[in-house]
Design a protein around this motif. Structure first.
Motif, PDB file in Angstrom:
ATOM      1  N   ARG C  32       0.849  -1.183   0.000  1.00 44.14           N
ATOM      2  CA  ARG C  32       0.000   0.000   0.000  1.00 44.14           C
ATOM      3  C   ARG C  32       0.886   1.234   0.000  1.00 44.14           C
ATOM      4  NH1 ARG C  32      -1.350  -1.346   5.371  1.00 44.14           N
ATOM      5  NH2 ARG C  32      -1.579  -3.406   4.499  1.00 44.14           N
ATOM      6  N   CYS C  34      -1.097   4.684  -0.737  1.00 50.89           N
ATOM      7  CA  CYS C  34      -2.028   5.767  -0.402  1.00 50.89           C
ATOM      8  C   CYS C  34      -2.878   5.430   0.801  1.00 50.89           C
ATOM      9  CB  CYS C  34      -2.898   6.134  -1.598  1.00 50.89           C
ATOM     10  SG  CYS C  34      -3.994   4.836  -2.182  1.00 50.89           S
ATOM     11  N   TYR C  35      -3.141   4.174   1.016  1.00 51.94           N
ATOM     12  CA  TYR C  35      -3.935   3.789   2.172  1.00 51.94           C
ATOM     13  C   TYR C  35      -3.138   4.028   3.446  1.00 51.94           C
ATOM     14  CZ  TYR C  35      -5.859   0.779   5.758  1.00 51.94           C
ATOM     15  OH  TYR C  35      -6.359   0.321   6.949  1.00 51.94           O
ATOM     16  N   ALA C  44      -5.827   5.637  -4.819  1.00 52.26           N
ATOM     17  CA  ALA C  44      -5.052   6.401  -5.792  1.00 52.26           C
ATOM     18  C   ALA C  44      -3.836   5.654  -6.316  1.00 52.26           C
ATOM     19  CB  ALA C  44      -4.617   7.735  -5.185  1.00 52.26           C
ATOM     20  N   ARG C  46      -3.008   2.352  -6.397  1.00 55.27           N
ATOM     21  CA  ARG C  46      -3.347   1.108  -7.086  1.00 55.27           C
ATOM     22  C   ARG C  46      -2.373  -0.034  -6.798  1.00 55.27           C
ATOM     23  NH1 ARG C  46      -8.237   2.712  -7.701  1.00 55.27           N
ATOM     24  NH2 ARG C  46      -8.833   1.262  -9.335  1.00 55.27           N
ATOM     25  N   VAL C  47      -1.560   0.094  -5.768  1.00 52.51           N
ATOM     26  CA  VAL C  47      -0.580  -0.972  -5.537  1.00 52.51           C
ATOM     27  C   VAL C  47      -1.145  -2.082  -4.654  1.00 52.51           C
ATOM     28  CG1 VAL C  47       0.629  -0.181  -3.442  1.00 52.51           C
ATOM     29  CG2 VAL C  47       1.916  -1.299  -5.281  1.00 52.51           C
ATOM     30  N   CYS C  48      -2.332  -1.872  -4.118  1.00 55.91           N
ATOM     31  CA  CYS C  48      -2.898  -2.888  -3.225  1.00 55.91           C
ATOM     32  C   CYS C  48      -3.790  -3.852  -3.993  1.00 55.91           C
ATOM     33  CB  CYS C  48      -3.695  -2.222  -2.112  1.00 55.91           C
ATOM     34  SG  CYS C  48      -5.158  -1.397  -2.741  1.00 55.91           S
ATOM     35  N   MET C  62      -8.837  -3.145  -6.127  1.00 54.74           N
ATOM     36  CA  MET C  62      -8.040  -2.585  -5.039  1.00 54.74           C
ATOM     37  C   MET C  62      -8.574  -3.064  -3.693  1.00 54.74           C
ATOM     38  SD  MET C  62      -5.959  -1.134  -6.869  1.00 54.74           S
ATOM     39  CE  MET C  62      -6.362  -1.704  -8.526  1.00 54.74           C
ATOM     40  N   CYS C  64      -7.961  -1.977  -0.848  1.00 51.54           N
ATOM     41  CA  CYS C  64      -8.226  -0.922   0.141  1.00 51.54           C
ATOM     42  C   CYS C  64      -9.592  -0.298  -0.085  1.00 51.54           C
ATOM     43  CB  CYS C  64      -7.152   0.160   0.099  1.00 51.54           C
ATOM     44  SG  CYS C  64      -7.264   1.259  -1.325  1.00 51.54           S
TER      45      CYS C  64
END
Ligand SMILES: Cc1cc2nc3c(=O)[nH]c(=O)nc-3n(C[C@H](O)[C@H](O)[C@H](O)COP(=O)(O)O)c2cc1C
Ligand code: SF4
Ligand code: FES
Lengths: 422, 157, 836
Positions: C32, C34-35, C44, C46-48, C62, C64
């Motif tokens: 994560r 942005c979370y 925002a 998008r890595v999760c 996502m 999150c």
């Protein structure tokens, strides 16, 4: 071949249709009718039955959208008319406003009644300053004629309409971004929930609709659902559609044609055919965020369903025609440059992925392409669908379809180490 | 910094709406129209009028294409560089403009008359290649027409 | 409670839990950026991304952004999701400068971790990198925008979470820029958190720049002692000094964040002028010798004049161990004291507060975040206890209504009602407000005295009409409140206010509300000081004893009365009269310089200690490092000198309680003098309230809340009404209010070089009307005639301040200690403009 003109029936070469002219053609009768003879629910039902699908690109049923405003939702409620029209190739809303502004105004008042919204806002791009002025002027005219203001035509419905000028950015066309823009916030999109019809502008229920969608409403009321459905050439479709044709055609322009008219007919008949020596290679059928439609679909019916069935989208119905002499790598590079520039910057795939794709396309176009770019482009186009909003999936449509349909052309760039069209 | 008349009209406008912040773009445009561009002082003025912080105004001012945070010429020429104009040769129009005006894209002529800026599709694809000059559209263009237009604008000033 | 499967393991989580959080409960750390648990999900970065195999969502989504739902089957290791995440990292790295070797984030950088764990190792992108221009954001935070990965955490924290408006997002697309409108010091007093929450090195800690890597530091959980809230921190020590401090998560107190005073206040420990040597008569002597001499001299005094000839004073910055040891000594040996507060009125207010904090009224700082209305009675959160403002902000964000009754120009980063009444009206105004909110008819279980108390509250008409309106308006908003909390300060309020606030909370509680009570106190260990301070031995009595010669020796422990006492001249004379002044401290205070015998003590990080915050929460912190002069000071930046010895240079200071125990060596029973824990054991014998406290090393992380009000002191007293008569400001006089500032008045943080840069020039504040009457305008210099001479200071004219008052900061650069007694009224004639 001529077809009934509905939205553009009062179109004149050099000026707008006046209120009188609009009224002579039956204008504002639908409003009168609705205000006195329709319940909100009746209106919603008519629009649903008429299969009025959103003309802004997403084809969401307009009547359904009204229905999602809960019966007991709080007031004030808002109606936003999306006149941002920044989709490349698209200029139908501009044509419509310049032809017959009262048609939009009437559509808004009726739609506002359906949502019991008392404030209408027309969100318009700065490039359309002349249209904005026309609207401001004609809103006054409509108000003086008693179609806007308190207790319209003696009914319980009151409504004001204002024009809101955008500062200019493509993303402002997206619903939630537009609402943020209207509230003086940065126009980043905002994923639902809450949905705008639940909590939109200033936290209040808000219905947002495209110009063309709204302009259809008075006609549906006035002439009935059956008439409206019969306008279309397809079984499932309804109404007419404003097709903007540009690119390699002799007579670019905006044409009102039955929903479902064939692409070949639009190009050959209405847009005056392609110039001598030009051969159809592909088109973007519905603005820059749709996929290239290659020759095999040249005869396709231009309606939402038939397009969807073959994996394409009608989008805004803005047809940009490319001939065999036009480099589609170059075109895609240009389109990607547009999207990369306009990305709002909120989410990673779009903000960083588009410049990456642009870089690969530029290298291809300049003869520095490599074999491994092709799978990367494929993969990234796919991954961009996992972006935050619909901007990025749209942005990759040309890229993905370029590789799907024109991989040979891309490879040619790599093999020749230059653009074969230059 | 604002002329009294403008200030009064803006304050009145602000007082007349439920949510003053919805006017931020309008106010930026109004002040920009007055001074040609949105200076730092102007950003601060907008902030004051709307009870925002200068940063909050800047967050928006820097987002939008048509807000100019740097001085521009009397005529701002926006050259559409999107796909239809590209197909129809906007590059030659752009190059011609650069040549004639002696500036690169993004620059202003030394006499302060013209600023050249790229812009994405302006919705006049039926008249491509097209440009906007102070939000007014010109197209379809040829190099010759460009020269005529420039000459006419020069004359007017 | 939804049940779902993540990576083949089932888990049940409360409704509303995000999938990313559900996974975390299983120990699966989905990437994560942005979370952030405090900032929430925005989707925002998008890595999760994970793959949803079954349930209401399908495909790569996502984690999150999606609430856990029954029937979901989620895979974090699915090939498509992994490939997507790898691309996200690659995208984020396109423009990242790869300057890890010189980046202070290196070693604890989320981007580094994700890059490695995400499997992105080889750069494929052939294009150029985007670059930005950095800004100067002031003395605390270093800005390096090129490292930005656009997670938006900074702007969301800054604007949404803290409510400040001078840092945000500009531009768009991949030019998006995070920063200020223009270069300049960040306005928020919570800026250090930017370094904590930034997942890469855009915002790094400026004071500790280039000092070390995360793994170089000795990182120890610590506590903040720069106000009474007791926020949790992590102290990072290296080369014999604390060089950096970060926020440490605390469920009950501060959540994820701390204020800048707390974060950067630690420099007093490594202050170059810090006295590290024991001194006798100003001469350096071995520590044990100094103790011996002190013991002998004290013994002599007592032999000649009796035990009453020696008095002891400690303070609220001492650890509980030290405070208690001093108390123990006084008890056992019959010395006078101890007193912990130089301000007698303050001692009374704090005592009254701690005795009224009944366990079903007391709320923690975090609990305050879920109040639906907060009434602040006489407190200025940002200046007194900044994290309180942040907690109130969270309450306000979720719809809570907030009103502040205070004469000072209180400014808070959110909307609130400010009832800017004179100091004497604070109690009345608060009572009128609560009366307007409470419907006595609905009261269940209210004792008779409560009903009488309610009935004695004057009519609303007794105050000015404009104030009536304000009170009614606020009352209207508070009426529906189910979880109201009263926040009550002790700094500037009248004697009766703390008790009155408790009574009002009781009224709210009696009318079926889940009412809460939250006090602010003057220092980190005020609460325990108030428990230990006896009825006898107030500071004034001690002072008088010195003056009349009955007290000849004074043991001053970690207290600087010359700084804190309002009459410096009197204090100096008294100190000069003493036959023996023994000072124990770690600061080079002005009192330290007058000591006959000086015994250096160690600081919080060198000794550890127990502190009881203003809600009675007993918290302990271990020692972070052994102490000693920082190597940078010993060596001047060169290699440490090669002097052989087993001692730590400058390592003489000892824990206060330890020195005290040695001072009376042999006279306390052996098992009671030597360990921290034995001190606590003894305490529980002294006061049963301490009995519930486990041994120090068994205290849970969030401490334990003790209730000192098992048998609450009398409720519903009516003395505030007579006090109101008595403390009326004389005609044509302005009441002088001594107040805190976020930076510049708190004793310890004054030593912090970066915080000194944030201090505003000290100025007295007054209302525009008063200024007009005195013909003063903003920034004019005035001379205010006080009891011990005139004080020259500039004036800051305000609108949001009560009229009839002068607010004077207890600023280190202002010699405000010229007041004979408090409350102090200054006649208008005694405020004169100084012609420049
Ligand atoms: C990036 C983006 C840009 C858009 N731009 C426009 C636009 O300029 N005009 C428009 O009407 N709809 C635009 N849309 C579609 C709107 O989000 C929305 O679907 C539409 O305005 C709703 O009206 P309709 O249902 O009447 O079509 C855009 C969508 C996206 C994702
Ligand atoms: S996809 Fe992401 S960056 Fe692109 S426009 Fe939508 S939210 Fe903004
Ligand atoms: S952590 Fe989920 S999108 Fe950033």
């Amino acid at each position: 071949m001529t077809y009934p003109q509905v939205l553009l029936q009062n179109r004149k070469p050099d000026r707008i249709a006046t209120l009188e002219e609009y009224q002579q053609s039956g204008g504002y009768q639908a409003l009168e009718d609705v205000l006195h003879n329709y319940s909100y629910k009746d209106l919603q039902k008519v629009l649903i039955d008429a299969v009025l699908l959103g003309r802004g690109g997403a084809a969401f049923p307009a009547g359904m959208k009204l229905r999602t405003v809960a019966e007991d939702a709080p007031f004030p409620r808002y109606l936003v008319c999306n006149a941002d029209e920044m989709e490349p190739g698209t200029f139908k809303d501009r044509v419509l406003i310049h032809a017959d502004p009262h048609m939009l105004i009437e559509g808004m008042i009726i739609d506002g009644y359906g949502a019991r919204a008392e404030k209408g806002i027309i969100f318009i791009r700065p490039e359309y300053e002349s249209a904005a002025r026309i609207l401001e002027r004609e809103i006054k005219v409509a108000k003086e004629a008693g179609f806007l203001g308190k207790k319209i035509l003696g009914s319980d419905h009151s409504m004001e309409i204002v024009v809101h000028r955008s500062g200019g950015r493509y993303i402002c066309g997206e619903v939630t971004a537009q609402l943020n823009a209207l509230m003086g916030k940065r126009p980043n999109p905002q994923q639902p929930p809450p949905y705008p019809t639940e909590k939109g502008l200033w936290g209040m229920p808000t219905v947002l609709q495209n110009v063309e969608t709204l302009a259809n409403i008075p006609h549906i009321i006035r002439n009935g659902v059956e008439w409206y459905k019969n306008l279309a050439k397809t079984e499932t479709g309804a109404g007419t559609k404003l097709f903007c044709v540009s690119g390699r055609v002799n007579k670019p322009g905006c044409f009102e044609l039955p929903m479902g008219v064939r692409l070949s007919e639009i190009i050959e008949v209405h847009a005056g055919g392609m110039p001598a020596g030009s051969e159809y290679k592909a088109c973007l059928p519905g603005g820059a965020s749709t996929r290239y439609l290659p020759k095999e679909f040249y005869d396709i019916e231009m309606d939402f369903d038939p397009m969807r069935e073959v994996g394409h989208r009608l989008g805004t119905g803005a047809i940009m025609v490319f001939d065999q002499k036009t480099c589609l790598v170059g075109a895609t590079l240009n389109l990607t440059e547009f999207f990369a520039r306009e990305s709002c910057g909120w989410c990673t795939p779009c903000r960083e992925g588009l410049p990456y794709i642009r870089d690969l396309l530029l290298r291809l176009e300049e003869g520095e392409g490599r074999e491994e770019f092709i799978p990367m482009l494929k993969q990234m186009s796919k991954h961009l669908w996992s972006s935050y909003c619909a901007f990025a999936p749209g942005a990759t449509s040309p890229v993905e379809s370029l590789i799907t349909y024109f991989e040979d052309e891309v490879r040619e760039h790599i093999a020749q180490k230059r653009c074969p069209f230059k | 910094m604002l002329p009294n008349e403008l200030k009064t009209s803006l304050t009145e406008h602000i007082a007349s709406v439920d949510h003053p912040r919805e006017l931020v773009v309008d106010i930026m445009f109004a002040i920009q129209d007055q001074f040609g561009y949105l200076s730092d002082e102007a950003v601060e003025e907008v902030a004051k009028l709307l009870n925002m912080s200068p940063l909050e105004v800047e967050e928006l001012a820097t987002f939008y294409t048509f807000i100019y945070r740097e001085p521009v010429g009397k005529y701002v020429i926006h050259v559409c560089d999107s796909v239809v104009c590209w197909m129809d040769g906007y590059e030659s129009i752009r190059d011609h403009l650069c040549n004639k005006l002696g500036v690169e894209m993004g620059e202003t002529t030394s006499d302060g008359l013209f600023t050249l800026l790229p812009v994405c599709c302006i919705g006049y694809c039926d008249r491509s290649p097209a440009i906007l000059i102070n939000k007014e559209v010109y197209g379809p263009l040829t190099p010759e027409k460009v020269e005529e237009i420039l000459a006419k604008l020069r004359e007017e000033t | 409670m939804p049940k779902l499967v993540i990576d083949d393991r089932e888990i049940e989580v409360p409704a509303g839990t995000k999938v990313i959080e559900a996974a975390e409960r299983l120990g699966i750390m989905i990437p994560r950026f942005c979370y952030h648990p405090a900032l929430g999900s925005v989707g925002a970065c998008r890595v999760c991304a994970v793959k949803f195999l079954e349930g209401p969502f399908k495909g790569v989504q996502m984690s999150c952004m999606i609430d856990a739902k029954d029937g979901m089957v989620v895979s974090t290791t699915d090939e498509e999701a992994v490939d997507f995440r790898q691309y996200v990292i690659e995208w984020l790295m396109l423009n990242h400068p790869h300057d890890c070797p010189v980046c202070d984030e290196g070693g604890h950088c989320l981007l580094q971790d994700m890059t490695v764990s995400g499997g992105h190792g080889i750069r494929r992108y052939l294009g150029m990198k985007r670059t930005y221009r950095d800004q100067n954001l002031g003395p605390l935070v270093q800005h390096e925008m090129n490292r930005c990965i656009h997670c938006y955490r900074c702007a969301r924290f800054y604007q949404e979470f803290t409510g400040y408006r001078d840092l945000g997002v500009m531009q768009l697309g991949n030019r998006t820029f995070f920063g200020r409108y223009q270069d300049g010091t960040l306005e928020s007093p919570f800026t250090g958190n930017l370094s904590d929450i930034c997942p890469t090195g855009v915002y790094t800690d400026k004071p500790s720049r280039f000092f070390g890597r995360r793994w170089d530091y000795q990182r120890i959980p610590s506590l903040c002692i720069h106000c009474s809230l007791g926020c949790h921190t992590v102290a990072s020590g290296r080369y014999r000094e604390v060089v950096r401090q970060e926020a440490r998560y605390s469920e009950a107190v501060n959540g994820y964040f701390i204020c800048d005073r707390g974060r950067y206040g630690f420099f007093y420990a490594s202050n170059e002028g810090r006295p590290r040597q024991a001194l006798v008569g100003g001469k350096e002597v071995p520590y044990d010798q100094a103790i011996r001499e002190a013991r002998e001299k004290l013994g002599e005094l007592i032999k000649n004049t009796g035990p009453g000839a020696v008095a002891c004073v400690s303070s609220e910055r001492s650890s509980l161990e030290t405070q208690a040891m001093l108390k123990r000594i006084c008890q056992k040996k019959g010395w006078q004291g101890p007193s912990y507060f130089v301000d007698g009125a303050m001692a009374q207010k704090v005592k009254s507060a701690s005795s009224r904090l009944e366990s079903d009224l007391a709320v923690s700082l975090r609990e305050l975040e879920s109040a639906d209305s907060i009434l602040v009675v006489g407190a200025d959160p940002i200046n007194e206890a900044p994290m309180l403002a942040l907690a109130m902000r969270q309450a306000q964000r979720s719809g809570g209504k907030i009103a502040v009754i205070d004469p000072r120009p209180v400014s808070l980063p959110f909307e609130f009602h400010h009832l800017q009444v004179t100091p004497n009206e604070v109690n009345l105004c608060a009572s009128l407000l609560v009366k307007a909110v409470v419907d006595l008819g609905a009261a269940t279980d209210l004792e008779q005295s409560g009903i009488e108390f309610y009935q004695e509250i004057p009519k609303l008409e007794t105050v000015a009409p404009s104030l009536q309106d304000q009170i009614s308006k606020v009352a209207q908003e508070f009426k529906e409140s189910a979880r109201p909390i009263i926040v009550c300060g002790t700094e500037t309020v009248r004697q009766t206010t703390p008790a009155l606030a408790a009574d009002q909370a009781l009224l709210l509680q009696a009318t079926n509300r889940q009412a809460g009570l939250f006090y602010l106190m003057p220092g980190a260990n005020s609460f325990s000081a108030s428990l230990l301070a006896g009825e006898d031995g107030s500071f004034t009595e001690i002072l008088e004893g010195i003056e009349n010669g009955t007290i000849k020796g004074l043991v001053l422990v970690e207290n600087d009365p010359l700084l804190h006492f309002h009459d410096r001249q009197r204090m100096e004379l008294a100190l000069a009269k003493l036959e023996l002044l023994v000072v124990l401290d770690y600061l080079n205070s002005s009192t330290e310089q007058r000591a006959h015998i000086f015994l250096p003590t160690s600081t919080l990080c060198e000794a550890g200690g127990v502190f009881i915050n203003q809600e009675g929460r007993v918290q302990a912190t271990p020692r972070a490092y052994l102490g000693g002069t920082p190597i940078a000071q010993v060596s001047g930046g060169n290699h440490p000198p090669r002097i052989y010895g087993s001692e730590i240079p400058g390592g003489e200071p000892r824990a206060g309680w330890q020195v005290l125990a040695e001072l009376v060596h042999g006279e306390l029973q052996p098992d009671e003098d030597a360990t921290r824990s034995s001190v606590l054991k003894w305490l529980s014998e002294l006061d049963p309230a301490f009995a519930d406290i486990p041994a120090i090393d068994e205290l849970p992380d969030d401490g334990i809340r003790m209730s000192s009000a098992e048998e609450p002191s009398p409720r519903f007293a009516l003395d505030w009404l007579s006090e109101m008569e008595k403390d009326q400001s004389p005609d044509d006089h302005l009441e002088l209010i001594l107040a805190s500032r976020t930076f510049g008045t708190e004793e310890l943080s004054q030593y912090s070089p970066p915080l000194r840069k944030l201090e505003k020039e000290p100025a007295v504040l007054m209302h525009a009307d008063d200024a007009a009457r005195l013909d003063l305008s903003d920034s004019d210099k005035v001379a205010i005639l006080l009891d011990r001479g005139a004080l020259e200071v500039s004036v800051s004219v305000k609108e949001n301040i009560a009229s009839g008052i002068i607010v004077m900061p207890r600023h280190r650069l202002l010699e405000w200690q010229r007041i004979e007694s408090l409350p102090k009224y200054v006649s208008y004639e005694d405020v004169k403009k100084v012609s420049s």
